[in-house]
Design an enzyme around this catalytic site. Structure first.
Site, PDB file in Angstrom:
ATOM      1  N   HIS A   1       0.318   0.270   8.175  1.00 11.95           N
ATOM      2  CA  HIS A   1       1.556   0.638   8.844  1.00 11.95           C
ATOM      3  C   HIS A   1       1.265   0.930  10.311  1.00 11.95           C
ATOM      4  O   HIS A   1       0.177   1.415  10.649  1.00 11.95           O
ATOM      5  CB  HIS A   1       2.156   1.913   8.238  1.00 11.95           C
ATOM      6  CG  HIS A   1       3.060   1.689   7.074  1.00 11.95           C
ATOM      7  ND1 HIS A   1       3.323   2.685   6.142  1.00 11.95           N
ATOM      8  CD2 HIS A   1       3.802   0.625   6.689  1.00 11.95           C
ATOM      9  CE1 HIS A   1       4.168   2.224   5.225  1.00 11.95           C
ATOM     10  NE2 HIS A   1       4.460   0.976   5.539  1.00 11.95           N
TER      11      HIS A   1
ATOM     12  N   CYS B   1       3.510  10.259   8.062  1.00 13.73           N
ATOM     13  CA  CYS B   1       4.106   9.605   6.892  1.00 13.73           C
ATOM     14  C   CYS B   1       5.098  10.515   6.175  1.00 13.73           C
ATOM     15  O   CYS B   1       6.049  10.049   5.567  1.00 13.73           O
ATOM     16  CB  CYS B   1       3.020   9.183   5.905  1.00 13.73           C
ATOM     17  SG  CYS B   1       1.986   7.830   6.479  1.00 13.73           S
TER      18      CYS B   1
END
Length: 276
Positions: free
Chosen positions: A175, A269
């Site tokens: 990511h 996150c």
């Protein structure tokens, strides 16, 4: 001489989801190992500490209720990407997380925000980052592992902000938020080798004053951080990254995050920013 930076937006609104059902039950990224035990009680304690740290810095934290059977829902940043009261929803790459999208959609609809259903695979703030004043408002967008680059076009049309596409090439940094962090409204930190050579060149051109992280910094999830422009909350394992941030004039705020790291995520996150 290091000059202390003033917070560009001292009060922010974040979204978090408690790890009441968290566990490493499958493998969908290189960090996940179902054979490695997770201390559920400690995971919740560390999550609560992060929430209290953010509120202690003057920010508001809203809570997304967790749902059974969705162990990765704690990674709230992946559920949508928001700008000016519009939420561009997630469409997860792996079926294990697909149902999370509906929970996020219901949250934004109840909030009264405009919610845009995605047609392309994307994982919210996992692969989208926003710099409010850089070039009038710029979105950095990652692709290569979890997000379809066609989603970048849709986001630009939906949110009316220029999107800069950046290709990720190292599976460990699957990511964008594992390889790049927004430090303030105009500048970033990133790990160059996580990106393709062309994307590295783009980043150098756009952010000549960026803070460059080492591989060790990135492996310690030192870029998976939350910054309000002055205070930078990050995993306490990333001590070298914290020192670099302090030398650059930011105030690092380390938090212990060992358990949620086992799922392949860290501070960022678990925190989505609500930009109303």
């Amino acid at each position: 001489m290091t000059v202390a930076r003033a917070a560009t937006d001292p009060s922010r609104v974040y979204l978090m989801c408690p790890p009441e059902h968290f566990g490493v039950e499958y493998t969908i990224n290189p960090w996940m190992d179902p054979q490695q035990p997770v201390d559920a009680e400690l995971a919740l304690k560390q999550w609560q500490c992060l929430r209290e740290t953010l509120t202690g810095l003057g920010h508001e934290v809203q809570v997304l209720p967790p749902r059974p059977g969705l162990p990765d829902m704690v990674y709230a940043a992946n559920g949508a990407f928001t700008v000016d009261g519009t939420a561009y929803g997630a469409r997860f790459a792996h079926p294990q997380r697909a149902a999370e999208a509906g929970a996020h959609r219901e949250f934004y609809q109840e909030l009264g925000w405009r919610y845009v259903r995605p047609t392309e695979t994307n994982e919210g703030e996992g692969d989208f980052a926003y710099l409010p004043t850089a070039y009038g408002g710029t979105i950095l967008a990652g692709y290569g592992f979890r997000t379809d680059p066609d989603a970048h076009r849709r986001v630009q049309e939906t949110l009316g902000r220029p999107v800069v596409s950046l290709r990720l090439v190292d599976p460990l940094f699957y990511h964008l938020d594992t390889a790049l962090a927004v430090l303030d409204d105009e500048n970033v930190a990133y790990y160059p080798a996580a990106f393709s050579p062309a994307s590295q060149r783009v980043l150098r051109q756009l952010f000549p004053d960026a803070l460059l992280a080492s591989r060790a910094d990135a492996l310690a999830f030192g870029l998976n951080l939350v910054s309000d422009g002055r205070h930078v909350v990050l995993n306490d394992a990333a001590s070298a990254m914290a020192a670099k941030l302090a030398a650059a004039g930011y105030q690092p705020v380390p938090v212990e995050f060992t358990e949620l790291h086992k799922g392949g995520g860290s501070v960022k996150c678990c925190v989505a920013e609500l930009r109303g």
